[in-house]
Design a protein around this motif. Structure first.
Motif: not given
Length: 169
Positions: A2-8, A15-18
């Protein structure tokens, strides 16, 4: 997929841009008109304005007639059906008069019935394929190119299945 992007991330970094998806909050959309005859995917155009009765008639003039001449070879008795997506503009009196004058044989069918509509089933297939590519699409031009590629590569067998399924209803 489903093209979800997971971020640690650490607490407080939401809200940090990275930690943000660069496309987050932006949404691209295009209005597309396409003709889907039994033999192929047919013609396709991006519509850049609102569609009223005159614009719809113009689209039919430019994009249906080239296909209709091909269709006429397969239906010499004029026993074909022109199916639209049942939008209100397609029911305008001027459109009905135009269709009658040019012998584009339409049909009456219930509103809000996507399961009976070849067009809606076709767009669903295109949207599912497009979702697989959303990470590569950042402009309307890229979106149009992606949709055109999907459109031209839809197998004729898929279209015929939709038509046959519709005939059986």
């Amino acid at each position: 997929m489903n093209n979800r992007v997971l971020v640690w991330r650490q607490p407080g970094e939401e809200w940090t841009p990275s930690c943000l998806n660069p496309g987050c909050g932006s949404r691209l959309s295009l209005m597309i008109w396409g003709c889907i005859p039994y033999e192929s995917v047919g013609t396709f155009t991006v519509v850049t304005c609102n569609i009223n009765d005159l614009k719809y008639i113009e689209i039919v003039d430019h994009f249906v007639w080239p296909v209709t001449f091909c269709i006429a070879r397969h239906f010499p008795d004029d026993n074909y059906i022109y199916q639209d997506d049942n939008a209100p503009v397609h029911r305008a009196n001027s459109v009905k008069e135009y269709m009658e004058k040019h012998q584009l044989h339409g049909m009456e069918w219930p509103a809000q019935s996507p399961d009976l509509n070849i067009t809606e089933n076709m767009w669903r297939k295109i949207k599912l394929e497009l979702q697989k590519q959303t990470h590569n699409i950042t402009t309307k031009s890229q979106m149009e190119t992606a949709i055109r590629n999907i459109w031209t590569n839809i197998p004729v067998e898929f279209i015929r299945k939709l038509v046959v399924r519709f005939q059986d209803v």
